[in-house]
Design an enzyme around this catalytic site. Sequence first.
Site, short mmCIF file in Angstrom:
data_model
loop_
_atom_site.label_atom_id
_atom_site.label_comp_id
_atom_site.label_asym_id
_atom_site.label_seq_id
_atom_site.Cartn_x
_atom_site.Cartn_y
_atom_site.Cartn_z
N ASP A 41 0.85 -1.18 0.00
CA ASP A 41 0.00 0.00 0.00
C ASP A 41 0.90 1.24 0.00
O ASP A 41 2.04 1.20 0.45
CB ASP A 41 -0.87 -0.07 1.27
CG ASP A 41 -1.61 1.20 1.54
OD1 ASP A 41 -2.17 1.77 0.58
OD2 ASP A 41 -1.64 1.63 2.71
N ASP A 84 -0.13 4.90 0.86
CA ASP A 84 -0.30 5.89 1.94
C ASP A 84 -0.18 5.20 3.29
O ASP A 84 -1.01 4.39 3.67
CB ASP A 84 -1.67 6.57 1.82
CG ASP A 84 -1.78 7.37 0.53
OD1 ASP A 84 -0.77 7.96 0.13
OD2 ASP A 84 -2.87 7.38 -0.08
N ASP A 106 -1.82 -0.46 5.96
CA ASP A 106 -2.16 0.04 7.29
C ASP A 106 -3.67 0.07 7.54
O ASP A 106 -4.10 0.34 8.66
CB ASP A 106 -1.60 1.45 7.51
CG ASP A 106 -2.14 2.43 6.49
OD1 ASP A 106 -2.01 2.17 5.28
OD2 ASP A 106 -2.73 3.45 6.91
#
Length: 183
Positions: free
Chosen positions: A9, A11, A140
């Site tokens: 991922d 961000d 996250d």
Amino acid sequence: MDHQIILIDMDGPLADFDGTFLKEWKRRYPEEPHIPLRNRREFYPRDDYPKRLRSKVESIYLDQKFYPKIPPVEEGLAAIREMVDLGISVFICTTPLSIYAYCVLEKYQWVEKYLGYGFTKKLILTRDKTLVRGDMLIDDKPEITGIQKPVWEHIIYDFPYNRHITGNRRIVRWKNWRKILGI
Ligand SMILES: [Mg+2]
């Protein structure tokens, strides 16, 4: 080691979106309360701040030139380079903002700036990461759902807002990624 496909991922694990949001928030709205990163409990900043501030919160990251302000997580870039050197297929798997006017182009430009033009070809933009195949997804976001049962293992990239998730393996500031990947 078998050939591995690792999805990462953008961000959070690679781009310091939340840190940049906070910095810009304090700069633009110094009169408003702010939430330090360690106190963040919701994945989306708009859900962590009082409702009356929602449009202000969104104004920060929907702005043109927000994304170029985001610094990379250097340990993450180093991990990617090391994975590539090990022969692992690494892809960046990211969900663009719903209001995509600037972020799609700016995400490509960000990847080119920090990982080189070649890596822009490893960028997957999707609203549904369950459709993407891979051995692991380092992300996250506390829970990742979509129309498929994912084939990847969701490795949590540690943030204060995902610590209630206890069943997944977890990477903390990229310190233990080799161990998680069995390298
Ligand atoms: Mg993320």
